[in-house]
Design a protein around this motif. Structure first.
Motif, PDB file in Angstrom:
ATOM      1  N   TYR A 128      57.075  99.625  -1.245  1.00  0.00           N
ATOM      2  CA  TYR A 128      58.386  99.708  -0.597  1.00  0.00           C
ATOM      3  C   TYR A 128      59.500  99.343  -1.570  1.00  0.00           C
ATOM      4  CZ  TYR A 128      62.388  98.525   2.239  1.00  0.00           C
ATOM      5  OH  TYR A 128      63.658  98.447   2.741  1.00  0.00           O
ATOM      6  N   PHE A 129      59.338  98.221  -2.266  1.00  0.00           N
ATOM      7  CA  PHE A 129      60.389  97.803  -3.202  1.00  0.00           C
ATOM      8  C   PHE A 129      60.521  98.784  -4.367  1.00  0.00           C
ATOM      9  CE2 PHE A 129      59.739  93.622  -1.140  1.00  0.00           C
ATOM     10  CZ  PHE A 129      61.039  93.453  -0.688  1.00  0.00           C
ATOM     11  N   ALA A 130      59.427  99.406  -4.760  1.00  0.00           N
ATOM     12  CA  ALA A 130      59.512 100.438  -5.797  1.00  0.00           C
ATOM     13  C   ALA A 130      60.299 101.643  -5.288  1.00  0.00           C
ATOM     14  CB  ALA A 130      58.116 100.863  -6.234  1.00  0.00           C
ATOM     15  N   MET A 131      60.088 102.018  -4.029  1.00  0.00           N
ATOM     16  CA  MET A 131      60.826 103.146  -3.462  1.00  0.00           C
ATOM     17  C   MET A 131      62.313 102.816  -3.342  1.00  0.00           C
ATOM     18  SD  MET A 131      58.193 104.570  -0.584  1.00  0.00           S
ATOM     19  CE  MET A 131      59.162 105.993  -0.129  1.00  0.00           C
ATOM     20  N   VAL A 132      62.634 101.564  -2.979  1.00  0.00           N
ATOM     21  CA  VAL A 132      64.046 101.155  -2.905  1.00  0.00           C
ATOM     22  C   VAL A 132      64.661 101.192  -4.293  1.00  0.00           C
ATOM     23  CG1 VAL A 132      65.575  99.193  -2.444  1.00  0.00           C
ATOM     24  CG2 VAL A 132      63.778  99.782  -0.807  1.00  0.00           C
ATOM     25  N   ARG A 163      61.595 105.893   3.946  1.00  0.00           N
ATOM     26  CA  ARG A 163      60.720 104.728   3.798  1.00  0.00           C
ATOM     27  C   ARG A 163      60.253 104.179   5.135  1.00  0.00           C
ATOM     28  NH1 ARG A 163      65.201 103.666   0.131  1.00  0.00           N
ATOM     29  NH2 ARG A 163      66.157 102.582   1.867  1.00  0.00           N
ATOM     30  N   ASP A 164      60.636 104.797   6.237  1.00  0.00           N
ATOM     31  CA  ASP A 164      60.331 104.251   7.564  1.00  0.00           C
ATOM     32  C   ASP A 164      58.832 104.128   7.820  1.00  0.00           C
ATOM     33  OD1 ASP A 164      63.016 104.058   8.067  1.00  0.00           O
ATOM     34  OD2 ASP A 164      63.113 105.963   9.166  1.00  0.00           O
ATOM     35  N   SER A 165      58.060 105.111   7.451  1.00  0.00           N
ATOM     36  CA  SER A 165      56.611 105.041   7.702  1.00  0.00           C
ATOM     37  C   SER A 165      55.968 103.944   6.871  1.00  0.00           C
ATOM     38  CB  SER A 165      55.952 106.389   7.415  1.00  0.00           C
ATOM     39  OG  SER A 165      56.140 106.750   6.065  1.00  0.00           O
ATOM     40  N   LEU A 166      56.459 103.731   5.666  1.00  0.00           N
ATOM     41  CA  LEU A 166      55.930 102.660   4.820  1.00  0.00           C
ATOM     42  C   LEU A 166      56.257 101.295   5.411  1.00  0.00           C
ATOM     43  CD1 LEU A 166      54.417 102.130   2.180  1.00  0.00           C
ATOM     44  CD2 LEU A 166      56.616 102.047   1.044  1.00  0.00           C
ATOM     45  N   VAL A 167      57.442 101.144   5.951  1.00  0.00           N
ATOM     46  CA  VAL A 167      57.822  99.890   6.598  1.00  0.00           C
ATOM     47  C   VAL A 167      56.932  99.636   7.810  1.00  0.00           C
ATOM     48  CG1 VAL A 167      59.660  98.728   7.889  1.00  0.00           C
ATOM     49  CG2 VAL A 167      60.191  99.935   5.778  1.00  0.00           C
ATOM     50  N   MET A 168      56.679 100.650   8.612  1.00  0.00           N
ATOM     51  CA  MET A 168      55.837 100.483   9.798  1.00  0.00           C
ATOM     52  C   MET A 168      54.404 100.131   9.422  1.00  0.00           C
ATOM     53  SD  MET A 168      57.433 103.194  12.491  1.00  0.00           S
ATOM     54  CE  MET A 168      56.233 102.802  13.687  1.00  0.00           C
ATOM     55  N   LEU A 169      53.873 100.715   8.363  1.00  0.00           N
ATOM     56  CA  LEU A 169      52.529 100.357   7.895  1.00  0.00           C
ATOM     57  C   LEU A 169      52.476  98.901   7.444  1.00  0.00           C
ATOM     58  CD1 LEU A 169      51.451 103.476   5.835  1.00  0.00           C
ATOM     59  CD2 LEU A 169      50.246 102.507   7.780  1.00  0.00           C
ATOM     60  N   THR A 170      53.482  98.472   6.703  1.00  0.00           N
ATOM     61  CA  THR A 170      53.523  97.094   6.218  1.00  0.00           C
ATOM     62  C   THR A 170      53.605  96.110   7.380  1.00  0.00           C
ATOM     63  OG1 THR A 170      54.662  97.886   4.241  1.00  0.00           O
ATOM     64  CG2 THR A 170      54.713  95.530   4.646  1.00  0.00           C
ATOM     65  N   VAL A 171      54.427  96.414   8.366  1.00  0.00           N
ATOM     66  CA  VAL A 171      54.578  95.539   9.525  1.00  0.00           C
ATOM     67  C   VAL A 171      53.295  95.504  10.351  1.00  0.00           C
ATOM     68  CG1 VAL A 171      55.823  95.274  11.706  1.00  0.00           C
ATOM     69  CG2 VAL A 171      57.064  95.735   9.605  1.00  0.00           C
ATOM     70  N   SER A 172      52.596  96.607  10.463  1.00  0.00           N
ATOM     71  CA  SER A 172      51.348  96.603  11.229  1.00  0.00           C
ATOM     72  C   SER A 172      50.281  95.757  10.544  1.00  0.00           C
ATOM     73  CB  SER A 172      50.850  98.029  11.464  1.00  0.00           C
ATOM     74  OG  SER A 172      50.478  98.629  10.242  1.00  0.00           O
ATOM     75  N   VAL A 173      50.207  95.797   9.229  1.00  0.00           N
ATOM     76  CA  VAL A 173      49.258  94.958   8.503  1.00  0.00           C
ATOM     77  C   VAL A 173      49.639  93.486   8.670  1.00  0.00           C
ATOM     78  CG1 VAL A 173      48.411  94.352   6.211  1.00  0.00           C
ATOM     79  CG2 VAL A 173      48.552  96.731   6.867  1.00  0.00           C
ATOM     80  N   ALA A 174      50.931  93.186   8.602  1.00  0.00           N
ATOM     81  CA  ALA A 174      51.390  91.807   8.792  1.00  0.00           C
ATOM     82  C   ALA A 174      51.075  91.324  10.211  1.00  0.00           C
ATOM     83  CB  ALA A 174      52.887  91.710   8.525  1.00  0.00           C
ATOM     84  N   GLY A 175      51.247  92.180  11.197  1.00  0.00           N
ATOM     85  CA  GLY A 175      50.899  91.825  12.575  1.00  0.00           C
ATOM     86  C   GLY A 175      49.422  91.546  12.739  1.00  0.00           C
ATOM     87  N   PHE A 176      48.592  92.319  12.078  1.00  0.00           N
ATOM     88  CA  PHE A 176      47.151  92.104  12.087  1.00  0.00           C
ATOM     89  C   PHE A 176      46.819  90.719  11.534  1.00  0.00           C
ATOM     90  CE2 PHE A 176      43.150  92.429   9.666  1.00  0.00           C
ATOM     91  CZ  PHE A 176      42.277  92.811  10.667  1.00  0.00           C
ATOM     92  N   GLU A 177      47.430  90.375  10.416  1.00  0.00           N
ATOM     93  CA  GLU A 177      47.183  89.075   9.800  1.00  0.00           C
ATOM     94  C   GLU A 177      47.721  87.934  10.671  1.00  0.00           C
ATOM     95  OE1 GLU A 177      45.545  87.892   7.001  1.00  0.00           O
ATOM     96  OE2 GLU A 177      44.669  89.874   7.175  1.00  0.00           O
ATOM     97  N   LEU A 178      48.884  88.111  11.267  1.00  0.00           N
ATOM     98  CA  LEU A 178      49.434  87.074  12.139  1.00  0.00           C
ATOM     99  C   LEU A 178      48.562  86.846  13.363  1.00  0.00           C
ATOM    100  CD1 LEU A 178      53.267  87.757  12.036  1.00  0.00           C
ATOM    101  CD2 LEU A 178      52.057  85.751  11.188  1.00  0.00           C
ATOM    102  N   PHE A 179      47.987  87.907  13.912  1.00  0.00           N
ATOM    103  CA  PHE A 179      47.085  87.768  15.052  1.00  0.00           C
ATOM    104  C   PHE A 179      45.890  86.897  14.684  1.00  0.00           C
ATOM    105  CE2 PHE A 179      43.159  89.253  17.047  1.00  0.00           C
ATOM    106  CZ  PHE A 179      43.419  88.907  18.358  1.00  0.00           C
ATOM    107  N   PHE A 180      45.267  87.180  13.548  1.00  0.00           N
ATOM    108  CA  PHE A 180      44.100  86.406  13.146  1.00  0.00           C
ATOM    109  C   PHE A 180      44.471  84.975  12.760  1.00  0.00           C
ATOM    110  CE2 PHE A 180      41.817  90.455  12.762  1.00  0.00           C
ATOM    111  CZ  PHE A 180      40.704  90.107  13.485  1.00  0.00           C
TER     112      PHE A 180
END
Length: 66
Positions: free
Chosen positions: A24-28, A35-52
């Protein structure tokens, strides 16, 4: 050190999240659009980690107080 399958999954998810954040930062930096799909992928991985993380903290709290 031998990790369980769940721990291995968490390591891969953390590495994937870091890779997505770097992408994401490289694309910026390069000024690329869409970049919207990349942001959503990053947030979904973060949500997965926060759940665990919250599940692990909850289990530790139950063991301590139970």
């Amino acid at each position: 050190m031998k990790l369980s399958n769940l721990d291995q999954l968490r390591v891969w998810a953390a590495l994937t999240g870091l890779l997505l954040a770097v992408a994401y930062f490289a694309m910026v930096w390069l000024g690329m659009d869409n970049r919207d799909s990349l942001v959503m992928l990053t947030v979904s991985v973060a949500g997965f980690e926060l759940f665990f993380l919250t599940q692990e903290l909850s289990q530790a709290w139950r063991r301590r107080n139970g």
